[in-house]
Motif scaffolding. Structure first.
Motif, short mmCIF file in Angstrom:
data_model
loop_
_atom_site.label_atom_id
_atom_site.label_comp_id
_atom_site.label_asym_id
_atom_site.label_seq_id
_atom_site.Cartn_x
_atom_site.Cartn_y
_atom_site.Cartn_z
N LYS A 122 0.85 -1.18 0.00
CA LYS A 122 0.00 0.00 0.00
C LYS A 122 0.89 1.24 0.00
CE LYS A 122 -3.59 2.28 2.67
NZ LYS A 122 -4.66 2.14 3.62
N THR A 123 0.41 2.31 -0.61
CA THR A 123 1.10 3.59 -0.56
C THR A 123 0.34 4.50 0.40
OG1 THR A 123 1.84 3.34 -2.84
CG2 THR A 123 1.92 5.55 -1.90
N TRP A 124 1.05 5.03 1.37
CA TRP A 124 0.48 5.96 2.35
C TRP A 124 0.91 7.37 1.94
CZ3 TRP A 124 -2.54 3.98 6.32
CH2 TRP A 124 -2.45 2.60 6.54
N ASN A 125 -0.05 8.26 1.64
CA ASN A 125 0.23 9.62 1.20
C ASN A 125 -0.31 10.65 2.17
OD1 ASN A 125 1.49 9.22 -1.44
ND2 ASN A 125 -0.48 8.38 -2.05
N LYS A 126 0.45 11.75 2.34
CA LYS A 126 0.00 12.91 3.15
C LYS A 126 -0.66 12.45 4.45
CE LYS A 126 0.93 15.98 -0.12
NZ LYS A 126 2.17 16.68 -0.04
N THR A 127 0.12 11.87 5.32
CA THR A 127 -0.42 11.27 6.53
C THR A 127 0.53 11.51 7.70
OG1 THR A 127 -1.40 9.24 7.40
CG2 THR A 127 0.56 8.97 6.01
N SER A 128 0.39 10.74 8.75
CA SER A 128 1.27 10.83 9.92
C SER A 128 1.34 9.44 10.56
CB SER A 128 0.73 11.84 10.94
OG SER A 128 -0.47 11.36 11.51
N ILE A 129 2.28 9.29 11.48
CA ILE A 129 2.41 8.00 12.16
C ILE A 129 1.11 7.65 12.91
CG2 ILE A 129 3.61 6.77 14.01
CD1 ILE A 129 6.16 8.22 13.19
N LYS A 130 0.55 8.62 13.60
CA LYS A 130 -0.68 8.36 14.37
C LYS A 130 -1.84 7.99 13.44
CE LYS A 130 -3.66 10.15 17.99
NZ LYS A 130 -3.95 11.27 18.89
N SER A 131 -1.94 8.65 12.30
CA SER A 131 -3.02 8.35 11.36
C SER A 131 -2.88 6.93 10.81
CB SER A 131 -3.02 9.37 10.22
OG SER A 131 -4.03 9.06 9.30
N ILE A 132 -1.66 6.54 10.46
CA ILE A 132 -1.41 5.18 9.97
C ILE A 132 -1.74 4.17 11.07
CG2 ILE A 132 0.39 3.55 9.26
CD1 ILE A 132 1.75 5.95 7.81
N ALA A 133 -1.26 4.45 12.28
CA ALA A 133 -1.50 3.54 13.41
C ALA A 133 -2.99 3.41 13.71
CB ALA A 133 -0.74 4.03 14.64
N THR A 134 -3.73 4.50 13.58
CA THR A 134 -5.17 4.48 13.83
C THR A 134 -5.87 3.54 12.85
OG1 THR A 134 -5.14 6.73 14.72
CG2 THR A 134 -7.26 5.89 13.92
N LYS A 135 -5.50 3.64 11.58
CA LYS A 135 -6.13 2.79 10.55
C LYS A 135 -5.75 1.32 10.74
CE LYS A 135 -6.65 6.53 7.31
NZ LYS A 135 -6.05 7.33 6.29
N ILE A 136 -4.50 1.07 11.04
CA ILE A 136 -4.04 -0.31 11.24
C ILE A 136 -4.69 -0.91 12.49
CG2 ILE A 136 -2.02 -1.69 11.90
CD1 ILE A 136 -0.42 -0.08 9.83
N ALA A 137 -4.77 -0.14 13.57
CA ALA A 137 -5.40 -0.64 14.80
C ALA A 137 -6.88 -0.95 14.56
CB ALA A 137 -5.25 0.40 15.91
N LYS A 138 -7.57 -0.08 13.86
CA LYS A 138 -8.99 -0.31 13.58
C LYS A 138 -9.19 -1.57 12.75
CE LYS A 138 -13.12 1.86 11.74
NZ LYS A 138 -13.71 3.00 11.06
N SER A 139 -8.33 -1.77 11.76
CA SER A 139 -8.41 -2.95 10.91
C SER A 139 -8.18 -4.24 11.71
CB SER A 139 -7.37 -2.84 9.78
OG SER A 139 -7.31 -4.03 9.04
N ALA A 140 -7.33 -4.15 12.74
CA ALA A 140 -7.01 -5.33 13.57
C ALA A 140 -7.93 -5.46 14.78
CB ALA A 140 -5.56 -5.25 14.03
N LYS A 141 -8.95 -4.60 14.87
CA LYS A 141 -9.89 -4.60 15.99
C LYS A 141 -9.18 -4.34 17.32
CE LYS A 141 -12.78 -7.88 13.54
NZ LYS A 141 -13.14 -9.26 13.43
N LEU A 142 -8.22 -3.42 17.27
CA LEU A 142 -7.48 -3.01 18.45
C LEU A 142 -7.79 -1.54 18.74
CD1 LEU A 142 -3.97 -4.44 17.46
CD2 LEU A 142 -5.49 -5.38 19.20
N LYS A 143 -7.64 -1.15 20.00
CA LYS A 143 -7.69 0.26 20.35
C LYS A 143 -6.27 0.80 20.22
CE LYS A 143 -11.50 -0.30 23.53
NZ LYS A 143 -11.93 -0.32 24.92
#
Length: 194
Positions: A122-143
């Motif tokens: 995947k290509t992550w554009n115009k984002t931040s570490i927290k934004s990436i972590a938020t999406k990954i955590a949500k996908s994994a059903k994690l807080k």
């Protein structure tokens, strides 16, 4: 009167207190708390002479354990503490003999998602570490618990990596620590925490 140090373990299985059922069977308990980069683990060995784990209590997918370790009179009288180890999903169990021993292993990583197993690109554009972590955590059903500087990222490639490896490597590149604890993806500044 001298009160010695005491240690006790409190276990729940799928949300039910199992202390009275497991205490007399417990042969060993090992909790590994990793600072960053890997998952915490729990390993329990039980005497299985009643053969409950082979029949009535046989684990199924998505079974989980929660564990607390309590100490009493640790450094002095009335120095009592409890360490909440968190939630662990059962990922391996086996039997051995003689002695009918049951080995139960669990990890803090979500094994019921593709978080640690599926390689993604995947290509992550115009984002931040927290934004990436938020999406990954949500996908994994994690807080997500994020306690660090949030670095901006213009463009970043996730190429043939699982989400777990990708977010760990990203955190590592920015000198941040990452761990899984109690159904949470935790990202923090390790230097600040020390």
């Amino acid at each position: 009167m001298n009160n010695p140090r005491k240690t006790s373990i409190a276990l729940s299985y799928n949300g039910k207190n199992v202390n009275s059922k497991i205490t007399e069977l417990l042969e060993s308990f090992t909790y590994t708390d990793v600072a960053s980069g890997q998952t915490d683990t729990l390993a329990i060995v039980l005497s299985e002479h009643k053969h409950k784990w082979i029949s009535d209590w046989f684990p199924v997918e998505e079974d989980y354990l929660k564990a607390n370790i309590s100490v009493k009179n640790w450094n002095k009288m009335n120095d009592n503490r409890t360490l909440k180890c968190g939630k662990f999903l059962i990922d391996d169990f086996s039997f051995s003999g003689p002695g009918d021993l049951y080995h139960l292993n669990a990890i803090s990583s979500p094994i019921d998602t593709d978080f640690s197993s599926t390689e993604k690109s995947k290509t992550w554009n115009k984002t931040s570490i927290k934004s990436i972590a938020t999406k990954i955590a949500k996908s994994a059903k994690l807080k997500l618990h994020f306690d660090a500087k949030d670095y901006k990222i213009d463009k970043l490639e996730q190429s043939g990596q699982s989400d777990m490896n990708f977010i760990f490597n990203l955190c590592n590149d920015y000198n941040l620590a990452m761990k899984l604890y109690d159904s949470k993806l935790v990202i923090f500044d390790e230097i600040k925490y020390e």
